[in-house]
Write a protein that holds these residues in place. Structure first.
Motif, PDB file in Angstrom:
ATOM      1  N   ASN A 265      14.318  98.054  51.038  1.00 31.52           N
ATOM      2  CA  ASN A 265      14.477  97.005  50.428  1.00 31.52           C
ATOM      3  C   ASN A 265      15.709  96.265  49.794  1.00 31.52           C
ATOM      4  N   ARG A 266      16.155  97.707  49.075  1.00 31.77           N
ATOM      5  CA  ARG A 266      17.245  97.212  48.420  1.00 31.77           C
ATOM      6  C   ARG A 266      18.389  97.179  49.402  1.00 31.77           C
ATOM      7  N   ILE A 267      18.653  98.444  50.477  1.00 31.82           N
ATOM      8  CA  ILE A 267      19.564  98.144  51.565  1.00 31.82           C
ATOM      9  C   ILE A 267      19.466  96.944  52.241  1.00 31.82           C
ATOM     10  N   ARG A 268      18.434  96.510  52.719  1.00 28.93           N
ATOM     11  CA  ARG A 268      18.503  95.176  53.338  1.00 28.93           C
ATOM     12  C   ARG A 268      18.751  94.039  52.760  1.00 28.93           C
ATOM     13  N   LYS A 269      18.600  93.867  51.344  1.00 24.01           N
ATOM     14  CA  LYS A 269      18.946  92.998  50.619  1.00 24.01           C
ATOM     15  C   LYS A 269      20.755  93.193  50.129  1.00 24.01           C
ATOM     16  N   ALA A 270      21.132  94.248  50.066  1.00 26.93           N
ATOM     17  CA  ALA A 270      22.677  94.469  49.981  1.00 26.93           C
ATOM     18  C   ALA A 270      23.424  94.096  51.280  1.00 26.93           C
ATOM     19  N   ILE A 271      22.649  94.243  52.462  1.00 26.34           N
ATOM     20  CA  ILE A 271      23.255  94.196  53.660  1.00 26.34           C
ATOM     21  C   ILE A 271      23.210  92.380  53.904  1.00 26.34           C
ATOM     22  N   ASP A 272      22.366  91.798  53.670  1.00 30.17           N
ATOM     23  CA  ASP A 272      21.950  90.246  53.840  1.00 30.17           C
ATOM     24  C   ASP A 272      23.113  89.843  53.001  1.00 30.17           C
ATOM     25  N   GLU A 273      23.347  90.059  51.581  1.00 37.44           N
ATOM     26  CA  GLU A 273      24.400  89.681  50.710  1.00 37.44           C
ATOM     27  C   GLU A 273      25.663  89.823  51.298  1.00 37.44           C
ATOM     28  N   GLN A 274      26.059  91.102  51.992  1.00 36.35           N
ATOM     29  CA  GLN A 274      27.477  91.253  52.291  1.00 36.35           C
ATOM     30  C   GLN A 274      27.545  90.305  53.726  1.00 36.35           C
ATOM     31  N   VAL A 275      26.656  90.275  54.375  1.00 36.66           N
ATOM     32  CA  VAL A 275      26.523  89.333  55.756  1.00 36.66           C
ATOM     33  C   VAL A 275      26.748  87.847  55.184  1.00 36.66           C
ATOM     34  N   GLU A 276      26.125  87.330  54.191  1.00 37.72           N
ATOM     35  CA  GLU A 276      26.330  86.219  54.090  1.00 37.72           C
ATOM     36  C   GLU A 276      27.574  85.784  53.355  1.00 37.72           C
ATOM     37  N   LYS A 277      28.276  86.824  52.460  1.00 40.67           N
ATOM     38  CA  LYS A 277      29.530  86.714  51.923  1.00 40.67           C
ATOM     39  C   LYS A 277      30.478  86.665  53.108  1.00 40.67           C
ATOM     40  N   GLY A 278      30.366  87.509  53.980  1.00 41.87           N
ATOM     41  CA  GLY A 278      31.323  87.627  55.159  1.00 41.87           C
ATOM     42  C   GLY A 278      31.221  86.435  55.881  1.00 41.87           C
ATOM     43  N   SER A 279      30.320  85.925  56.249  1.00 42.70           N
ATOM     44  CA  SER A 279      30.271  84.547  57.048  1.00 42.70           C
ATOM     45  C   SER A 279      30.727  83.319  56.255  1.00 42.70           C
ATOM     46  N   ASN A 280      30.338  83.389  54.948  1.00 41.53           N
ATOM     47  CA  ASN A 280      31.260  82.214  54.038  1.00 41.53           C
ATOM     48  C   ASN A 280      32.591  82.419  54.260  1.00 41.53           C
ATOM     49  N   MET A 281      33.167  83.473  54.035  1.00 40.62           N
ATOM     50  CA  MET A 281      34.406  83.683  53.927  1.00 40.62           C
ATOM     51  C   MET A 281      35.181  83.533  55.451  1.00 40.62           C
ATOM     52  N   ALA A 282      34.350  83.752  56.451  1.00 40.61           N
ATOM     53  CA  ALA A 282      35.022  83.240  57.718  1.00 40.61           C
ATOM     54  C   ALA A 282      34.843  81.963  58.030  1.00 40.61           C
ATOM     55  N   LEU A 283      33.867  81.174  57.633  1.00 41.00           N
ATOM     56  CA  LEU A 283      33.772  79.709  57.582  1.00 41.00           C
ATOM     57  C   LEU A 283      34.849  79.028  56.666  1.00 41.00           C
ATOM     58  N   PHE A 284      35.053  79.656  55.555  1.00 39.60           N
ATOM     59  CA  PHE A 284      36.174  79.061  54.710  1.00 39.60           C
ATOM     60  C   PHE A 284      37.347  78.845  55.272  1.00 39.60           C
ATOM     61  N   VAL A 285      37.748  80.194  55.886  1.00 40.65           N
ATOM     62  CA  VAL A 285      39.264  80.519  56.505  1.00 40.65           C
ATOM     63  C   VAL A 285      39.328  79.820  57.631  1.00 40.65           C
ATOM     64  N   ALA A 286      38.252  79.302  58.519  1.00 37.79           N
ATOM     65  CA  ALA A 286      38.179  78.701  59.685  1.00 37.79           C
ATOM     66  C   ALA A 286      38.470  77.128  59.340  1.00 37.79           C
ATOM     67  N   LEU A 287      37.861  76.866  58.532  1.00 31.36           N
ATOM     68  CA  LEU A 287      37.991  75.230  57.897  1.00 31.36           C
ATOM     69  C   LEU A 287      39.475  75.036  57.450  1.00 31.36           C
ATOM     70  N   ALA A 288      40.023  76.219  56.718  1.00 27.28           N
ATOM     71  CA  ALA A 288      41.247  75.922  56.423  1.00 27.28           C
ATOM     72  C   ALA A 288      42.429  75.940  57.364  1.00 27.28           C
ATOM     73  N   GLN A 289      42.145  76.803  58.415  1.00 24.00           N
ATOM     74  CA  GLN A 289      42.939  76.842  59.487  1.00 24.00           C
ATOM     75  C   GLN A 289      42.875  75.452  60.415  1.00 24.00           C
ATOM     76  N   GLN A 290      41.606  74.881  60.387  1.00 33.89           N
ATOM     77  CA  GLN A 290      41.676  73.662  61.129  1.00 33.89           C
ATOM     78  C   GLN A 290      42.263  72.702  60.268  1.00 33.89           C
ATOM     79  N   GLY A 291      42.224  72.668  59.200  1.00 32.97           N
ATOM     80  CA  GLY A 291      42.937  71.764  57.943  1.00 32.97           C
ATOM     81  C   GLY A 291      44.518  71.895  58.367  1.00 32.97           C
ATOM     82  N   ASN A 292      44.917  73.112  58.365  1.00 33.48           N
ATOM     83  CA  ASN A 292      46.268  73.399  58.542  1.00 33.48           C
ATOM     84  C   ASN A 292      46.598  72.889  59.960  1.00 33.48           C
ATOM     85  N   SER A 293      46.077  73.105  60.741  1.00 33.89           N
ATOM     86  CA  SER A 293      46.271  72.499  62.352  1.00 33.89           C
ATOM     87  C   SER A 293      46.494  70.968  62.281  1.00 33.89           C
TER      88      SER A 293
END
Length: 171
Positions: free
Chosen positions: A59-87
């Motif tokens: 359960n602890r491992i699953r929770k840590a993985i889920d947190e990292q996946v959420e952080k990574g997906s939010n960061m990817a979305l943030f960078v994509a929106l910033a690039q879209q704005g830059n374009s």
């Protein structure tokens, strides 16, 4: 039924049988049934404890993985929106550039500390401040305006905060 539930049920049955076996006869250390029952009970408790620890570890491992996946997906979305704005900024489409960059800042948080995220953040803030001078930006709903104000407050940039507080709501 998953494996952990099945193992817990088997362990409870084994504890019950070991307890009955160990304590059904008189208390006598020389009686082999008592010694065997006691050892069975202790081994069963240890196995049960190991099963419990494995479940908690999973359960602890699953929770840590889920947190990292959420952080990574939010960061990817943030960078994509910033690039879209830059374009959009490069195409001189200020309305879409402002909207994309403000949306990116809505997702941004301080834990996004990779070099790419830092570059995207600095780019968004710099270009938004540059575009905000002498422009009136409009949004469809007050909730969108409030989200942009909240995003600007996270940055702490006074010019950006002033710009977002002056956003007009259509309708």
């Amino acid at each position: 039924m998953d494996k952990s539930s099945f193992a817990i049920i088997i362990s409870i049955i084994a504890i019950f049988i070991a307890g009955v076996s160990a304590f059904s006869l008189e208390f006598n250390l020389e009686n082999s049934s008592f010694v065997l029952g006691t050892l069975t009970l202790l081994v069963t408790l240890l196995v049960g404890w190991q099963i419990y620890n494995k479940i908690e570890f999973d359960n602890r491992i699953r929770k840590a993985i889920d947190e990292q996946v959420e952080k990574g997906s939010n960061m990817a979305l943030f960078v994509a929106l910033a690039q879209q704005g830059n374009s959009a900024y490069n195409r001189d489409d200020k309305a879409n550039a402002i909207q994309s960059m403000l949306n990116a800042l809505c997702i941004w948080n301080e834990s996004m500390d990779t070099p790419l995220a830092k570059e995207a953040y600095n780019n968004c803030v710099t270009k938004l401040i540059a575009m905000s001078k002498g422009i009136v930006f409009e949004v469809e709903e007050a909730d969108e305006r409030n989200a942009y104000i909240k995003a600007a407050l996270k940055t702490g940039e006074q010019e950006l905060i002033n710009f977002t507080t002056q956003i007009k709501v259509r309708g």
